[in-house]
Scaffold this active site. Structure first.
Site, PDB file in Angstrom:
ATOM      1  N   LYS A 115       0.825  -1.212   0.000  1.00 17.02           N
ATOM      2  CA  LYS A 115       0.000   0.000   0.000  1.00 17.02           C
ATOM      3  C   LYS A 115       0.857   1.258   0.000  1.00 17.02           C
ATOM      4  O   LYS A 115       0.434   2.274  -0.543  1.00 17.02           O
ATOM      5  CB  LYS A 115      -0.996  -0.013   1.167  1.00 17.02           C
ATOM      6  CG  LYS A 115      -2.040  -1.118   1.006  1.00 17.02           C
ATOM      7  CD  LYS A 115      -3.442  -0.742   1.418  1.00 17.02           C
ATOM      8  CE  LYS A 115      -4.431  -1.780   0.896  1.00 17.02           C
ATOM      9  NZ  LYS A 115      -5.692  -1.849   1.592  1.00 17.02           N
ATOM     10  N   LYS A 197      -6.819 -11.452  -9.198  1.00 16.72           N
ATOM     11  CA  LYS A 197      -8.052 -11.600  -8.417  1.00 16.72           C
ATOM     12  C   LYS A 197      -9.009 -10.442  -8.693  1.00 16.72           C
ATOM     13  O   LYS A 197      -8.580  -9.341  -9.015  1.00 16.72           O
ATOM     14  CB  LYS A 197      -7.713 -11.751  -6.941  1.00 16.72           C
ATOM     15  CG  LYS A 197      -7.885 -10.541  -6.034  1.00 16.72           C
ATOM     16  CD  LYS A 197      -7.541 -10.952  -4.611  1.00 16.72           C
ATOM     17  CE  LYS A 197      -7.851 -10.010  -3.475  1.00 16.72           C
ATOM     18  NZ  LYS A 197      -8.451  -8.774  -3.548  1.00 16.72           N
ATOM     19  N   LYS A 200     -12.360  -4.924  -5.704  1.00 19.12           N
ATOM     20  CA  LYS A 200     -13.368  -3.856  -5.752  1.00 19.12           C
ATOM     21  C   LYS A 200     -12.769  -2.498  -6.076  1.00 19.12           C
ATOM     22  O   LYS A 200     -13.476  -1.575  -6.480  1.00 19.12           O
ATOM     23  CB  LYS A 200     -14.232  -3.807  -4.482  1.00 19.12           C
ATOM     24  CG  LYS A 200     -13.511  -3.516  -3.174  1.00 19.12           C
ATOM     25  CD  LYS A 200     -14.556  -3.248  -2.105  1.00 19.12           C
ATOM     26  CE  LYS A 200     -14.372  -3.885  -0.755  1.00 19.12           C
ATOM     27  NZ  LYS A 200     -13.096  -3.985  -0.119  1.00 19.12           N
TER      28      LYS A 200
HETATM   29  P1  ATP Z   1      -9.643  -3.459  -1.807  1.00 21.41           P
HETATM   30  O1  ATP Z   1      -9.769  -3.536  -3.298  1.00 21.41           O
HETATM   31  O2  ATP Z   1     -10.361  -2.305  -1.193  1.00 21.41           O
HETATM   32  O3  ATP Z   1      -8.226  -3.645  -1.294  1.00 21.41           O
HETATM   33  P2  ATP Z   1     -10.637  -6.209  -1.697  1.00 21.41           P
HETATM   34  O4  ATP Z   1     -11.697  -6.339  -2.741  1.00 21.41           O
HETATM   35  O5  ATP Z   1      -9.337  -6.892  -1.947  1.00 21.41           O
HETATM   36  O6  ATP Z   1     -10.449  -4.696  -1.235  1.00 21.41           O
HETATM   37  P3  ATP Z   1     -11.025  -6.557   1.187  1.00 21.41           P
HETATM   38  O7  ATP Z   1     -12.026  -5.596   1.718  1.00 21.41           O
HETATM   39  O8  ATP Z   1      -9.576  -6.286   1.458  1.00 21.41           O
HETATM   40  O9  ATP Z   1     -11.275  -6.802  -0.384  1.00 21.41           O
HETATM   41  O10 ATP Z   1     -11.335  -8.001   1.689  1.00 21.41           O
HETATM   42  C1  ATP Z   1     -12.484  -8.484   2.315  1.00 21.41           C
HETATM   43  C2  ATP Z   1     -12.416  -9.986   2.286  1.00 21.41           C
HETATM   44  O11 ATP Z   1     -12.747 -10.480   0.961  1.00 21.41           O
HETATM   45  C3  ATP Z   1     -11.032 -10.555   2.621  1.00 21.41           C
HETATM   46  O12 ATP Z   1     -11.169 -11.657   3.519  1.00 21.41           O
HETATM   47  C4  ATP Z   1     -10.495 -10.994   1.268  1.00 21.41           C
HETATM   48  O13 ATP Z   1      -9.579 -12.065   1.386  1.00 21.41           O
HETATM   49  C5  ATP Z   1     -11.771 -11.420   0.509  1.00 21.41           C
HETATM   50  N1  ATP Z   1     -11.636 -11.275  -0.972  1.00 21.41           N
HETATM   51  C6  ATP Z   1     -11.378 -10.115  -1.630  1.00 21.41           C
HETATM   52  N2  ATP Z   1     -11.344 -10.312  -2.977  1.00 21.41           N
HETATM   53  C7  ATP Z   1     -11.569 -11.641  -3.192  1.00 21.41           C
HETATM   54  C8  ATP Z   1     -11.653 -12.473  -4.375  1.00 21.41           C
HETATM   55  N3  ATP Z   1     -11.509 -11.991  -5.597  1.00 21.41           N
HETATM   56  N4  ATP Z   1     -11.926 -13.803  -4.212  1.00 21.41           N
HETATM   57  C9  ATP Z   1     -12.084 -14.304  -2.955  1.00 21.41           C
HETATM   58  N5  ATP Z   1     -12.006 -13.575  -1.802  1.00 21.41           N
HETATM   59  C10 ATP Z   1     -11.759 -12.259  -1.898  1.00 21.41           C
END
Ligand code: ATP
Ligand code: LTN
Length: 332
Positions: A115, A197, A200
């Site tokens: 980050k 992956k 969001k």
């Molecule tokens: P950001 O893009 O804001 O960093 P993110 O989409 O990676 O966020 P987080 O809010 O950091 O998501 O994660 C919330 C939960 O969702 C965590 O436990 C993370 O491991 C899970 N997660 C996020 N993206 C995926 C994905 N593509 N497939 C499975 N699990 C996911």
């Protein structure tokens, strides 16, 4: 005889509208775990402040996420659902724990390194000690299990290290948590680049399906989803990541295995698969969309639910905080 259920704790940042990756990778497990665990789930709004955000957007995201967690099935009779900043014990606990966390330990955290590279103009100390706040979240509730994605494993490990250090110095104050990582398959990939992956915060909205996407939006994004030029539907994540991702999403919606999904579509083309995934996703998400809209239509009621959640969480967190203060020699 009263049988005490083991406790699970997890948190999610209000950093945007969650995707089907967050849903299948995290939220759905939280909901299913409620049968076995006493669940404590948290909208970690203070963690979200480590990155600059618009205040209006953040406030909207916090409400949306709280409504969403209720809508997907976090049940207030079996679980506690609250917003982190509503329970002051988190910030207090973080300070106490920071005195038992080494500078060098924080320097090793991969999320901090990632980050700070992503936001070089805002490498704030909050971002640096982010894992200490996460440790406070977990330790305040005596959590045994922490359901998370693989990216968060290091943060649960440092939480254990901090807890063990305090316990070794002052006696058994904290319960040691274990990370609970769903088996592979819970990783949903980007629709536009199925080697990464689904995220969001991806700059291209076509790469992800948000939990508030309409049926038309889902259909349009799936039409543009990257597949391959072979034309046959097979589950082969290594050679056919796009098609395998679609089969994976279909199987998760329908509660079947990827092999069963492959059997259903093996005679058809990619168009038929994409239509079926659209149908299955819309059937999964439409009831969630409707429930979220109901919660958001009555904000005073939603705020009252948040208050109840915070009171329930505070009652527990305050006892653990007091226990630590007493162990350290701070006066009541
Ligand atoms: P950001 O893009 O804001 O960093 P993110 O989409 O990676 O966020 P987080 O809010 O950091 O998501 O994660 C919330 C939960 O969702 C965590 O436990 C993370 O491991 C899970 N997660 C996020 N993206 C995926 C994905 N593509 N497939 C499975 N699990 C996911
Ligand atoms: N860091 C996590 C969110 C998070 C969390 C927690 C997860 C904050 N506190 C406590 C589990 C337990 C993330 O970025 N997904």
């Amino acid at each position: 005889m009263i049988i005490m259920r083991r406790r699970s704790f997890s948190g999610i940042q209000p950093s945007g509208i969650p995707t089907i990756g967050n849903y299948f990778g995290a939220l759905r497990h939280w909901v299913n775990m409620q049968d076995e665990y006493d669940g404590v789930y948290c909208v970690v709004d203070m963690h979200a402040l480590t990155i600059r955000r618009s205040p209006q957007e953040l406030a909207g995201n916090i409400r949306y996420l709280y409504a969403l967690l209720r809508a997907v099935g976090i049940d207030p009779d079996r679980s506690t659902l609250f917003v982190q900043s509503h329970v002051p014990a988190h910030a207090q606990m973080m300070w106490l724990l920071s005195c038992y966390t080494m500078y060098g330990e924080m320097l090793r955290m991969t999320q901090f390194k990632d980050k700070s590279k992503k936001h070089p103009d805002n490498v704030n100390t909050g971002l640096f000690i982010y894992p200490v706040l996460q440790a406070a979240d977990i330790l305040l509730y005596d959590a045994h299990a922490v359901p998370i994605g693989a990216d968060q494993k290091q943060h649960v490990e440092i939480t254990r290290d901090i807890a063990e250090r305090v316990n070794a110095l002052y006696g058994p104050v904290f319960t040691l948590p274990e990370p609970l990582i769903p088996p592979v398959g819970g990783k949903i990939l980007s629709l536009l680049d199925p080697t990464r992956k689904m995220d969001k915060s991806d700059p291209l909205p076509g790469a992800y399906i948000s939990l508030d996407d309409s049926r038309a939006a889902i259909a349009q994004k799936l039409k543009r989803a990257v597949t391959d030029s072979e034309g046959s539907v097979r589950y082969d994540p290594e050679h056919k990541p796009g098609v395998s991702n679609l089969l994976g999403i279909y199987s998760l919606c329908e509660g079947i295995t990827t092999r069963e999904a492959e059997g259903i579509f093996s005679q058809g083309g990619y168009g038929a698969l994409k239509d079926a995934v659209t149908e299955a996703l819309d059937a999964t998400l439409a009831p969630v969309r409707e429930k979220v809209a109901c919660y958001l239509a009555d904000l005073p009621q939603l705020d009252a639910l948040m208050r109840e959640g915070a009171e329930k969480a505070s009652a527990y967190a305050d006892t653990v905080l007091r226990k630590l203060c007493a162990a350290l020699g701070l006066l009541p």
